[in-house]
Design a protein around this motif. Structure first.
Motif, PDB file in Angstrom:
ATOM      1  N   MET A   1      36.402  61.781  73.430  1.00 30.31           N
ATOM      2  CA  MET A   1      37.493  62.743  73.582  1.00 30.31           C
ATOM      3  C   MET A   1      38.437  62.588  72.402  1.00 30.31           C
ATOM      4  SD  MET A   1      38.316  62.970  77.659  1.00 30.31           S
ATOM      5  CE  MET A   1      39.150  61.401  77.754  1.00 30.31           C
ATOM      6  N   SER A   2      39.080  63.695  72.010  1.00 34.21           N
ATOM      7  CA  SER A   2      39.845  63.686  70.765  1.00 34.21           C
ATOM      8  C   SER A   2      41.216  64.317  70.942  1.00 34.21           C
ATOM      9  CB  SER A   2      39.076  64.447  69.679  1.00 34.21           C
ATOM     10  OG  SER A   2      38.802  65.779  70.089  1.00 34.21           O
ATOM     11  N   ALA A   3      42.166  63.783  70.167  1.00 37.18           N
ATOM     12  CA  ALA A   3      43.520  64.350  70.086  1.00 37.18           C
ATOM     13  C   ALA A   3      44.000  64.184  68.656  1.00 37.18           C
ATOM     14  CB  ALA A   3      44.473  63.637  71.048  1.00 37.18           C
ATOM     15  N   GLY A   4      44.732  65.172  68.172  1.00 39.31           N
ATOM     16  CA  GLY A   4      45.246  65.086  66.814  1.00 39.31           C
ATOM     17  C   GLY A   4      44.711  66.218  65.958  1.00 39.31           C
ATOM     18  N   ASN A   5      44.601  65.973  64.664  1.00 36.27           N
ATOM     19  CA  ASN A   5      44.188  67.002  63.724  1.00 36.27           C
ATOM     20  C   ASN A   5      42.781  67.500  64.034  1.00 36.27           C
ATOM     21  OD1 ASN A   5      42.797  67.687  60.902  1.00 36.27           O
ATOM     22  ND2 ASN A   5      44.974  68.187  60.787  1.00 36.27           N
ATOM     23  N   LEU A   6      42.642  68.804  64.253  1.00 38.19           N
ATOM     24  CA  LEU A   6      41.365  69.373  64.653  1.00 38.19           C
ATOM     25  C   LEU A   6      40.321  69.250  63.544  1.00 38.19           C
ATOM     26  CD1 LEU A   6      39.749  70.932  66.804  1.00 38.19           C
ATOM     27  CD2 LEU A   6      40.640  73.049  65.809  1.00 38.19           C
ATOM     28  N   GLY A   7      40.738  69.465  62.297  1.00 37.75           N
ATOM     29  CA  GLY A   7      39.803  69.339  61.197  1.00 37.75           C
ATOM     30  C   GLY A   7      39.241  67.934  61.083  1.00 37.75           C
ATOM     31  N   THR A   8      40.095  66.930  61.307  1.00 36.52           N
ATOM     32  CA  THR A   8      39.642  65.543  61.254  1.00 36.52           C
ATOM     33  C   THR A   8      38.632  65.253  62.354  1.00 36.52           C
ATOM     34  OG1 THR A   8      41.700  64.772  60.251  1.00 36.52           O
ATOM     35  CG2 THR A   8      40.378  63.142  61.411  1.00 36.52           C
ATOM     36  N   THR A   9      38.936  65.656  63.579  1.00 36.72           N
ATOM     37  CA  THR A   9      38.026  65.359  64.686  1.00 36.72           C
ATOM     38  C   THR A   9      36.699  66.087  64.519  1.00 36.72           C
ATOM     39  OG1 THR A   9      39.017  67.105  66.059  1.00 36.72           O
ATOM     40  CG2 THR A   9      39.914  64.905  66.268  1.00 36.72           C
ATOM     41  N   GLN A  10      36.718  67.323  64.054  1.00 33.24           N
ATOM     42  CA  GLN A  10      35.464  68.037  63.839  1.00 33.24           C
ATOM     43  C   GLN A  10      34.647  67.377  62.738  1.00 33.24           C
ATOM     44  OE1 GLN A  10      36.217  72.227  63.295  1.00 33.24           O
ATOM     45  NE2 GLN A  10      36.510  72.567  65.480  1.00 33.24           N
ATOM     46  N   GLY A  11      35.326  66.900  61.689  1.00 32.61           N
ATOM     47  CA  GLY A  11      34.626  66.197  60.623  1.00 32.61           C
ATOM     48  C   GLY A  11      33.972  64.920  61.108  1.00 32.61           C
ATOM     49  N   VAL A  12      34.677  64.170  61.946  1.00 21.20           N
ATOM     50  CA  VAL A  12      34.119  62.940  62.506  1.00 21.20           C
ATOM     51  C   VAL A  12      32.901  63.253  63.372  1.00 21.20           C
ATOM     52  CG1 VAL A  12      34.547  61.047  64.130  1.00 21.20           C
ATOM     53  CG2 VAL A  12      36.265  61.629  62.416  1.00 21.20           C
ATOM     54  N   LEU A  13      33.002  64.250  64.232  1.00 19.44           N
ATOM     55  CA  LEU A  13      31.887  64.613  65.102  1.00 19.44           C
ATOM     56  C   LEU A  13      30.660  65.031  64.294  1.00 19.44           C
ATOM     57  CD1 LEU A  13      33.935  66.632  67.730  1.00 19.44           C
ATOM     58  CD2 LEU A  13      32.720  64.497  68.179  1.00 19.44           C
ATOM     59  N   GLN A  14      30.882  65.822  63.258  1.00 24.46           N
ATOM     60  CA  GLN A  14      29.768  66.251  62.418  1.00 24.46           C
ATOM     61  C   GLN A  14      29.102  65.060  61.740  1.00 24.46           C
ATOM     62  OE1 GLN A  14      31.535  69.128  59.790  1.00 24.46           O
ATOM     63  NE2 GLN A  14      31.862  70.627  61.432  1.00 24.46           N
ATOM     64  N   GLN A  15      29.912  64.103  61.267  1.00 27.81           N
ATOM     65  CA  GLN A  15      29.355  62.937  60.596  1.00 27.81           C
ATOM     66  C   GLN A  15      28.544  62.080  61.572  1.00 27.81           C
ATOM     67  OE1 GLN A  15      29.710  62.228  57.119  1.00 27.81           O
ATOM     68  NE2 GLN A  15      27.961  60.974  57.742  1.00 27.81           N
ATOM     69  N   LEU A  16      29.047  61.884  62.773  1.00 28.35           N
ATOM     70  CA  LEU A  16      28.326  61.092  63.764  1.00 28.35           C
ATOM     71  C   LEU A  16      26.969  61.717  64.085  1.00 28.35           C
ATOM     72  CD1 LEU A  16      31.214  60.233  66.267  1.00 28.35           C
ATOM     73  CD2 LEU A  16      30.335  58.818  64.398  1.00 28.35           C
ATOM     74  N   ARG A  17      26.934  63.024  64.230  1.00 31.05           N
ATOM     75  CA  ARG A  17      25.676  63.694  64.530  1.00 31.05           C
ATOM     76  C   ARG A  17      24.739  63.693  63.325  1.00 31.05           C
ATOM     77  NH1 ARG A  17      29.416  67.446  67.638  1.00 31.05           N
ATOM     78  NH2 ARG A  17      29.062  66.900  69.831  1.00 31.05           N
ATOM     79  N   ARG A  18      25.305  63.844  62.134  1.00 31.08           N
ATOM     80  CA  ARG A  18      24.486  63.830  60.925  1.00 31.08           C
ATOM     81  C   ARG A  18      23.840  62.462  60.722  1.00 31.08           C
ATOM     82  NH1 ARG A  18      28.247  64.832  57.207  1.00 31.08           N
ATOM     83  NH2 ARG A  18      28.212  67.045  57.755  1.00 31.08           N
ATOM     84  N   ASP A  19      24.571  61.410  61.019  1.00 33.28           N
ATOM     85  CA  ASP A  19      24.014  60.061  60.856  1.00 33.28           C
ATOM     86  C   ASP A  19      22.807  59.839  61.763  1.00 33.28           C
ATOM     87  OD1 ASP A  19      25.934  59.550  58.971  1.00 33.28           O
ATOM     88  OD2 ASP A  19      27.151  58.238  60.240  1.00 33.28           O
ATOM     89  N   ILE A  20      22.820  60.447  62.962  1.00 31.73           N
ATOM     90  CA  ILE A  20      21.659  60.350  63.852  1.00 31.73           C
ATOM     91  C   ILE A  20      20.481  61.116  63.263  1.00 31.73           C
ATOM     92  CG2 ILE A  20      20.746  60.987  66.115  1.00 31.73           C
ATOM     93  CD1 ILE A  20      23.509  60.510  67.292  1.00 31.73           C
ATOM     94  N   VAL A  21      20.734  62.359  62.835  1.00 33.44           N
ATOM     95  CA  VAL A  21      19.660  63.197  62.288  1.00 33.44           C
ATOM     96  C   VAL A  21      19.035  62.550  61.058  1.00 33.44           C
ATOM     97  CG1 VAL A  21      19.165  65.410  61.170  1.00 33.44           C
ATOM     98  CG2 VAL A  21      20.636  65.337  63.204  1.00 33.44           C
ATOM     99  N   GLU A  22      19.870  61.953  60.209  1.00 37.70           N
ATOM    100  CA  GLU A  22      19.382  61.337  58.972  1.00 37.70           C
ATOM    101  C   GLU A  22      18.914  59.900  59.185  1.00 37.70           C
ATOM    102  OE1 GLU A  22      22.500  61.804  56.115  1.00 37.70           O
ATOM    103  OE2 GLU A  22      22.271  63.991  56.014  1.00 37.70           O
ATOM    104  N   ASP A  23      18.964  59.429  60.425  1.00 40.69           N
ATOM    105  CA  ASP A  23      18.493  58.094  60.782  1.00 40.69           C
ATOM    106  C   ASP A  23      19.139  57.017  59.915  1.00 40.69           C
ATOM    107  OD1 ASP A  23      17.057  56.339  62.354  1.00 40.69           O
ATOM    108  OD2 ASP A  23      15.284  56.366  61.070  1.00 40.69           O
ATOM    109  N   LYS A  24      20.469  57.094  59.794  1.00 36.50           N
ATOM    110  CA  LYS A  24      21.202  56.083  59.035  1.00 36.50           C
ATOM    111  C   LYS A  24      21.108  54.724  59.746  1.00 36.50           C
ATOM    112  CE  LYS A  24      22.868  58.692  55.718  1.00 36.50           C
ATOM    113  NZ  LYS A  24      24.290  59.068  55.673  1.00 36.50           N
ATOM    114  N   PRO A  25      21.197  53.627  59.000  1.00 36.55           N
ATOM    115  CA  PRO A  25      21.085  52.297  59.626  1.00 36.55           C
ATOM    116  C   PRO A  25      22.084  52.084  60.757  1.00 36.55           C
ATOM    117  CG  PRO A  25      20.972  52.110  57.238  1.00 36.55           C
ATOM    118  CD  PRO A  25      21.334  53.537  57.538  1.00 36.55           C
ATOM    119  N   TYR A  26      23.298  52.624  60.587  1.00 35.23           N
ATOM    120  CA  TYR A  26      24.305  52.534  61.634  1.00 35.23           C
ATOM    121  C   TYR A  26      24.561  53.926  62.179  1.00 35.23           C
ATOM    122  CZ  TYR A  26      25.143  47.857  59.814  1.00 35.23           C
ATOM    123  OH  TYR A  26      24.986  46.559  59.417  1.00 35.23           O
TER     124      TYR A  26
END
Length: 239
Positions: free
Chosen positions: A48-73
């Motif tokens: 769940m998120s509160a605060g700057n919408l652009g920041t939270t959307q960027g974080v969510l996109q990065q978390l999902r991208r790391d799964i798709v790209e099979d990053k070590p973490y």
């Protein structure tokens, strides 16, 4: 503004969030602030998120991208919720830094992570813009982000780890209604999600618009009960 609350209970977790974002009186929009991740079947994660919408959307996109790209973490490779909280905190710090350098603008956000990994206990973490976090305690079995002060008293009075999932869900909705009553920048649709420990899937979820009959009934009944309790208060003694 935003209001989100997550409660830790012996039987599981309850998440409640509003959907109103406000960048001034002429710029009010609706965005979900509760995000359930598609992960390995041995885990269940909600953010769940509160605060700057652009920041939270960027974080969510990065978390999902790391799964798709099979990053070590990523959300699937880390085997402790605390490690996932660290990873999300680092992602959050990097996103804030990226947009604050040379601008003087701090697009801060605060996140609440909750869920469970198989073989480990369920838990909640509040992740600050600096990347560090706190979890729940025996005295405070819930975490709030956003406009928290109006909805806190009812949580303090009724929520403890032994509270049932249904009672905690109702209490969270009352907490949300109290916040909406006192702050117009918090508003529906209200999202409610119940997670039962060791299930690794959503037990129940609801999206309640302003005119949803159940949300209206909770609001009216709580107001009526408070009014009755007020009228039943002892009168002042004679001088």
């Amino acid at each position: 503004m935003t209001y989100c609350v997550a409660t830790y209970l012996t039987d599981g977790l309850v998440f409640t969030s509003d959907s109103r974002t406000n960048a001034g009186i002429d710029n009010v929009s609706t965005y979900s602030k509760m995000h359930v991740f598609e992960t390995n079947p041995d885990r269940f994660l909600v953010l769940m998120s509160a605060g700057n919408l652009g920041t939270t959307q960027g974080v969510l996109q990065q978390l999902r991208r790391d799964i798709v790209e099979d990053k070590p973490y990523n959300l699937n490779t880390l085997n402790y919720l605390a490690d996932i909280a660290d990873y999300i905190g680092e992602t959050l710090v990097n996103r804030i830094r990226r947009h604050s350098e040379n601008t003087g603008f701090m697009p801060d956000a605060t996140l609440v992570l909750g869920g469970q990994i198989s073989g480990r206990p369920h838990n909640l973490y509040m992740i600050y813009p600096q990347g560090n976090y706190i979890t729940t305690s025996d005295d405070t079995p819930y975490l709030q982000i956003g406009e928290s002060k109006y909805g806190k008293p009812v949580l303090d009075r009724f929520i403890n780890a032994a509270t049932s999932l249904e009672d905690a869900a109702i209490c969270s909705l009352i907490s949300m209604d109290s916040t909406m009553k006192s702050n117009a920048s918090v508003g529906p649709p209200i999202e409610l999600l119940i997670y039962r420990t060791n299930q690794f899937k959503t037990a129940q979820s609801f999206k309640l618009d302003a005119d949803h009959p159940y949300l209206i009934s909770v609001r009216h009944e709580w107001a009526n009960q408070l009014h009755r309790a007020f009228l039943a208060m002892p009168r002042l003694p004679n001088a």
